[in-house]
Design a protein around this motif. Structure first.
Motif, PDB file in Angstrom:
ATOM      1  N   GLY A 172       0.819  -1.201   0.000  1.00  9.64           N
ATOM      2  CA  GLY A 172       0.000   0.000   0.000  1.00  9.64           C
ATOM      3  C   GLY A 172       0.853   1.251   0.000  1.00  9.64           C
ATOM      4  O   GLY A 172       2.076   1.202  -0.109  1.00  9.64           O
ATOM      5  N   GLY A 173       0.180   2.398   0.143  1.00  9.64           N
ATOM      6  CA  GLY A 173       0.880   3.678   0.152  1.00  9.64           C
ATOM      7  C   GLY A 173       0.348   4.647  -0.884  1.00  9.64           C
ATOM      8  O   GLY A 173       1.091   5.490  -1.395  1.00  9.64           O
ATOM      9  N   ALA A 174      -0.955   4.529  -1.199  1.00 13.98           N
ATOM     10  CA  ALA A 174      -1.634   5.498  -2.083  1.00 13.98           C
ATOM     11  C   ALA A 174      -0.975   5.611  -3.454  1.00 13.98           C
ATOM     12  O   ALA A 174      -1.066   6.654  -4.107  1.00 13.98           O
ATOM     13  CB  ALA A 174      -1.698   6.879  -1.409  1.00 13.98           C
ATOM     14  N   PHE A 175      -0.321   4.553  -3.900  1.00  9.50           N
ATOM     15  CA  PHE A 175       0.372   4.498  -5.195  1.00  9.50           C
ATOM     16  C   PHE A 175       1.566   5.457  -5.274  1.00  9.50           C
ATOM     17  O   PHE A 175       2.189   5.554  -6.323  1.00  9.50           O
ATOM     18  CB  PHE A 175      -0.579   4.817  -6.368  1.00  9.50           C
ATOM     19  CG  PHE A 175      -1.714   3.852  -6.539  1.00  9.50           C
ATOM     20  CD1 PHE A 175      -1.496   2.577  -7.037  1.00  9.50           C
ATOM     21  CD2 PHE A 175      -3.014   4.230  -6.233  1.00  9.50           C
ATOM     22  CE1 PHE A 175      -2.542   1.683  -7.220  1.00  9.50           C
ATOM     23  CE2 PHE A 175      -4.075   3.350  -6.399  1.00  9.50           C
ATOM     24  CZ  PHE A 175      -3.836   2.071  -6.892  1.00  9.50           C
ATOM     25  N   CYS A 176       1.868   6.172  -4.182  1.00  2.87           N
ATOM     26  CA  CYS A 176       2.896   7.215  -4.292  1.00  2.87           C
ATOM     27  C   CYS A 176       3.941   7.179  -3.175  1.00  2.87           C
ATOM     28  O   CYS A 176       4.936   7.909  -3.266  1.00  2.87           O
ATOM     29  CB  CYS A 176       2.252   8.593  -4.370  1.00  2.87           C
ATOM     30  SG  CYS A 176       1.278   9.098  -2.935  1.00  2.87           S
ATOM     31  N   SER A 219      -4.036   0.790  -1.435  1.00  2.00           N
ATOM     32  CA  SER A 219      -3.855   0.887  -2.887  1.00  2.00           C
ATOM     33  C   SER A 219      -3.409  -0.452  -3.480  1.00  2.00           C
ATOM     34  O   SER A 219      -3.721  -0.763  -4.633  1.00  2.00           O
ATOM     35  CB  SER A 219      -2.845   1.982  -3.228  1.00  2.00           C
ATOM     36  OG  SER A 219      -1.613   1.762  -2.577  1.00  2.00           O
ATOM     37  N   GLY A 220      -2.687  -1.242  -2.690  1.00  2.00           N
ATOM     38  CA  GLY A 220      -2.298  -2.580  -3.145  1.00  2.00           C
ATOM     39  C   GLY A 220      -3.490  -3.505  -3.294  1.00  2.00           C
ATOM     40  O   GLY A 220      -3.503  -4.393  -4.156  1.00  2.00           O
ATOM     41  N   ALA A 221      -4.519  -3.298  -2.454  1.00  2.86           N
ATOM     42  CA  ALA A 221      -5.764  -4.070  -2.592  1.00  2.86           C
ATOM     43  C   ALA A 221      -6.514  -3.644  -3.849  1.00  2.86           C
ATOM     44  O   ALA A 221      -7.095  -4.471  -4.562  1.00  2.86           O
ATOM     45  CB  ALA A 221      -6.638  -3.880  -1.357  1.00  2.86           C
ATOM     46  N   GLY A 275      -6.686 -17.415  -5.465  1.00  2.00           N
ATOM     47  CA  GLY A 275      -7.389 -16.592  -4.482  1.00  2.00           C
ATOM     48  C   GLY A 275      -6.825 -15.189  -4.439  1.00  2.00           C
ATOM     49  O   GLY A 275      -5.725 -14.922  -4.933  1.00  2.00           O
ATOM     50  N   ALA A 276      -7.603 -14.266  -3.841  1.00  3.46           N
ATOM     51  CA  ALA A 276      -7.153 -12.877  -3.697  1.00  3.46           C
ATOM     52  C   ALA A 276      -7.623 -12.338  -2.355  1.00  3.46           C
ATOM     53  O   ALA A 276      -8.737 -12.638  -1.923  1.00  3.46           O
ATOM     54  CB  ALA A 276      -7.697 -12.011  -4.830  1.00  3.46           C
ATOM     55  N   PHE A 277      -6.763 -11.546  -1.708  1.00  2.00           N
ATOM     56  CA  PHE A 277      -7.243 -10.825  -0.528  1.00  2.00           C
ATOM     57  C   PHE A 277      -7.084  -9.338  -0.756  1.00  2.00           C
ATOM     58  O   PHE A 277      -6.090  -8.869  -1.320  1.00  2.00           O
ATOM     59  CB  PHE A 277      -6.579 -11.310   0.775  1.00  2.00           C
ATOM     60  CG  PHE A 277      -5.170 -10.869   1.021  1.00  2.00           C
ATOM     61  CD1 PHE A 277      -4.877  -9.588   1.475  1.00  2.00           C
ATOM     62  CD2 PHE A 277      -4.112 -11.757   0.847  1.00  2.00           C
ATOM     63  CE1 PHE A 277      -3.566  -9.186   1.726  1.00  2.00           C
ATOM     64  CE2 PHE A 277      -2.796 -11.366   1.085  1.00  2.00           C
ATOM     65  CZ  PHE A 277      -2.527 -10.075   1.529  1.00  2.00           C
ATOM     66  N   LEU A 278      -8.100  -8.600  -0.332  1.00  2.00           N
ATOM     67  CA  LEU A 278      -8.142  -7.147  -0.444  1.00  2.00           C
ATOM     68  C   LEU A 278      -8.290  -6.601   0.963  1.00  2.00           C
ATOM     69  O   LEU A 278      -9.335  -6.776   1.591  1.00  2.00           O
ATOM     70  CB  LEU A 278      -9.330  -6.694  -1.300  1.00  2.00           C
ATOM     71  CG  LEU A 278      -9.183  -6.685  -2.828  1.00  2.00           C
ATOM     72  CD1 LEU A 278      -8.754  -8.030  -3.366  1.00  2.00           C
ATOM     73  CD2 LEU A 278     -10.493  -6.250  -3.474  1.00  2.00           C
ATOM     74  N   SER A 279      -7.245  -5.974   1.464  1.00  2.00           N
ATOM     75  CA  SER A 279      -7.254  -5.471   2.831  1.00  2.00           C
ATOM     76  C   SER A 279      -7.442  -3.953   2.810  1.00  2.00           C
ATOM     77  O   SER A 279      -6.620  -3.230   2.264  1.00  2.00           O
ATOM     78  CB  SER A 279      -5.939  -5.849   3.510  1.00  2.00           C
ATOM     79  OG  SER A 279      -5.844  -5.237   4.759  1.00  2.00           O
ATOM     80  N   GLN A 280      -8.565  -3.490   3.392  1.00  2.00           N
ATOM     81  CA  GLN A 280      -8.905  -2.064   3.440  1.00  2.00           C
ATOM     82  C   GLN A 280      -8.742  -1.422   2.059  1.00  2.00           C
ATOM     83  O   GLN A 280      -8.007  -0.454   1.892  1.00  2.00           O
ATOM     84  CB  GLN A 280      -8.056  -1.355   4.502  1.00  2.00           C
ATOM     85  CG  GLN A 280      -8.328  -1.904   5.895  1.00  2.00           C
ATOM     86  CD  GLN A 280      -7.197  -1.701   6.862  1.00  2.00           C
ATOM     87  OE1 GLN A 280      -6.491  -0.708   6.821  1.00  2.00           O
ATOM     88  NE2 GLN A 280      -7.024  -2.645   7.778  1.00  2.00           N
ATOM     89  N   PRO A 281      -9.431  -1.992   1.061  1.00  2.00           N
ATOM     90  CA  PRO A 281      -9.195  -1.573  -0.325  1.00  2.00           C
ATOM     91  C   PRO A 281      -9.504  -0.100  -0.571  1.00  2.00           C
ATOM     92  O   PRO A 281     -10.476   0.441  -0.042  1.00  2.00           O
ATOM     93  CB  PRO A 281     -10.132  -2.471  -1.133  1.00  2.00           C
ATOM     94  CG  PRO A 281     -11.163  -2.959  -0.173  1.00  2.00           C
ATOM     95  CD  PRO A 281     -10.467  -3.042   1.152  1.00  2.00           C
ATOM     96  N   VAL A 321     -12.096 -10.032   1.845  1.00  2.00           N
ATOM     97  CA  VAL A 321     -12.057  -8.575   1.949  1.00  2.00           C
ATOM     98  C   VAL A 321     -11.967  -8.214   3.428  1.00  2.00           C
ATOM     99  O   VAL A 321     -12.817  -8.628   4.222  1.00  2.00           O
ATOM    100  CB  VAL A 321     -13.303  -7.925   1.314  1.00  2.00           C
ATOM    101  CG1 VAL A 321     -13.222  -6.403   1.406  1.00  2.00           C
ATOM    102  CG2 VAL A 321     -13.463  -8.360  -0.143  1.00  2.00           C
ATOM    103  N   CYS A 322     -10.926  -7.479   3.809  1.00  2.00           N
ATOM    104  CA  CYS A 322     -10.727  -7.062   5.205  1.00  2.00           C
ATOM    105  C   CYS A 322     -11.010  -5.569   5.329  1.00  2.00           C
ATOM    106  O   CYS A 322     -10.520  -4.784   4.511  1.00  2.00           O
ATOM    107  CB  CYS A 322      -9.289  -7.330   5.657  1.00  2.00           C
ATOM    108  SG  CYS A 322      -8.775  -9.046   5.508  1.00  2.00           S
TER     109      CYS A 322
END
Length: 322
Positions: free
Chosen positions: A84-88, A168-170, A193-199, A260-261
Motif C-alpha cells: 500500500g501507500g496510495a500508489f505514491c 492501494s495494493g488491494a 485466491g485474492a485478498f483485499l485489505s482495506q481496499p 475482503v478485510c
C-alpha cells in the motif's frame, strides 16, 4: 543572490509534496530495511531481493518459509503481494512491508513475492498496474520451467497462486483479478485466491456515512487526481470505482476465493463492505468472505504491529492462504 526556495505545486499531507520543477518530496514512509538471506531471527523466514525487469524497473523481495525435514520437499502456495501507500509512497523493501510479509509467510507457509513497482507521480497510473501484472506474469512463467528463480521452481505450487494487497495494493489486486479474466497468464496458470485489505475504492458520490461536505476535496479524491490525472471518468473511473459507469461486472473476477478485510473506523470501510456485497450479487462463482476488525482505523496493522488486533488480522490472512 537567487532564492533557492522551491515552489510547491501540490501538497497532500501527510503523504507527499510535489514542486513546480517536478521534484517530489515523500513525507511519509517507513525506512528501507535489508532482506534476511540467512533467515529472519524472529520468524525463521528467509528473504532476498531480485530484479524482474530492467526496463521498466520492476524488482521484488522474495520470502521463503522455514524449511524442515518434514516440509523441504513439499510445494507451498505462492502469494504475489502489492504494498500500500496510495500508489505514491512506501516500498516492498520498507520496514512496514518487510515485517508484515515475514509474519504472513511464517504463519501461512507460503512463498511470497512482494512487488516493488514504480510510484506516482513520477510514474502515474497505470504504471503500477502494468508493473504488477508483469510481475505476476514473471511468477507464472516459472510454472513451465521457463523462469530462473530457484525458490519458485523448487518450492512454489502453481496450482495455488494468490494475489493480495493493502489499501492501494488491494485496489491493484482487484484490478489484476479482473484482468486475469480477460488475459491469460503463462503456462495457463490461474489466480486461485485474492485478498483485499482495506481496499482503496472511491467515487464522486458519497455513500453511507461518508461525509457529504467536501467529498470531492477528500484525501481519497485528491490522491486519485495526483496518481492518475488522465483516468477516463476521473474519480469514477472503473479502476477506482468498481461500480462507476462502464465498470466491468465483478462476475469476471478471475479467482476462486476472495477475502475482503475492513477496519471499523476506516473512512474506506463502507466501500469495502459494498464491494463484498456486490461481488455476492454479481453471479461470481467463487467464495467471498468479509473480515472486519473493530475499533481500528486505516492501515492500523502497519502502525501498531504488536497489538492483538493486528495479530488477529494476520492470523486470518494466514488461514485464508492455507
Amino acid at each position: 543572490m537567487a532564492s533557492t526556495t522551491k515552489e510547491v505545486a501540490t501538497e497532500l499531507l501527510p503523504l507527499i509534496r510535489v514542486y513546480t520543477d517536478g521534484s517530489v518530496e515523500r513525507l511519509f514512509g517507513s525506512p528501507i530495511v535489508p532482506p534476511s538471506p540467512d533467515q529472519n531471527p524472529e520468524t525463521g523466514v528467509s528473504s532476498k531481493d531480485i530484479t524482474i525487469s530492467e526496463n521498466p524497473s520492476i524488482s521484488a523481495r522474495l520470502y521463503l518459509p522455514i524449511l524442515t525435514p518434514h516440509n523441504q520437499n513439499q510445494k507451498f502456495p505462492i502469494l504475489v503481494y502489492f504494498h500500500g501507500g496510495a500508489f505514491c509512497v512506501e516500498s516492498a523493501f520498507s520496514l512496514f512491508s518487510h515485517r508484515y510479509l515475514n509474519s504472513i509467510v511464517s504463519q501461512a507457509n507460503v512463498v511470497a513475492v512482494s512487488v516493488e513497482y514504480r510510484l506516482a507521480p513520477e510514474h502515474p497510473l497505470p504504471a503500477c498496474y502494468e508493473d504488477c501484472w508483469a510481475a505476476l506474469q514473471w511468477v507464472a512463467s516459472h510454472s513451465a520451467g521457463n523462469g530462473k528463480e530457484p525458490w519458485l521452481i523448487n518450492h512454489g505450487d502453481f496450482e495455488r497462486i494468490y494475489i493480495g494487497g493493502d489499501t492501494s495494493g488491494a485496489n491493484t489486486a482487484h484490478n489484476l483479478a479482473l484482468r486475469g479474466g480477460t488475459e491469460s497468464l503463462p503456462g495457463g496458470v490461474k489466480i486461485f485466491g485474492a485478498f483485499l485489505s482495506q481496499p482503496y475504492f472511491w467515487g464522486s458520490k458519497p455513500i453511507g456515512s461518508e461525509s457529504k461536505e467536501g467529498h470531492e476535496k477528500s484525501l481519497s479524491s485528491l490522491i486519485w487526481s495526483l496518481v492518475h490525472p488522465s483516468a477516463t471518468g476521473g474519480i469514477d473511473s472503473p479502476l477506482i470505482n468498481p461500480f462507476g459507469p462502464g465498470a466491468p461486472s465483478l462476475a469476471g473476477l478471475a479467482c476462486d476465493k476472495l477475502l475482503v478485510c475492513v477496519a471499523e473506523k476506516d473512512m474506506l470501510r463502507e466501500r469495502g463492505v459494498w464491494y463484498c456485497d456486490e461481488v455476492k450479487k454479481s453471479g461470481w462463482k467463487g467464495e467471498v468472505e468479509l473480515f472486519e476488525v473493530k475499533g481500528e482505523d486505516h492501515a492500523f496493522h502497519f502502525f501498531n504491529f504488536e497489538t492483538e488486533n493486528t495479530k488477529a488480522m494476520i492470523k486470518r490472512l494466514a488461514s485464508f492462504l492455507k
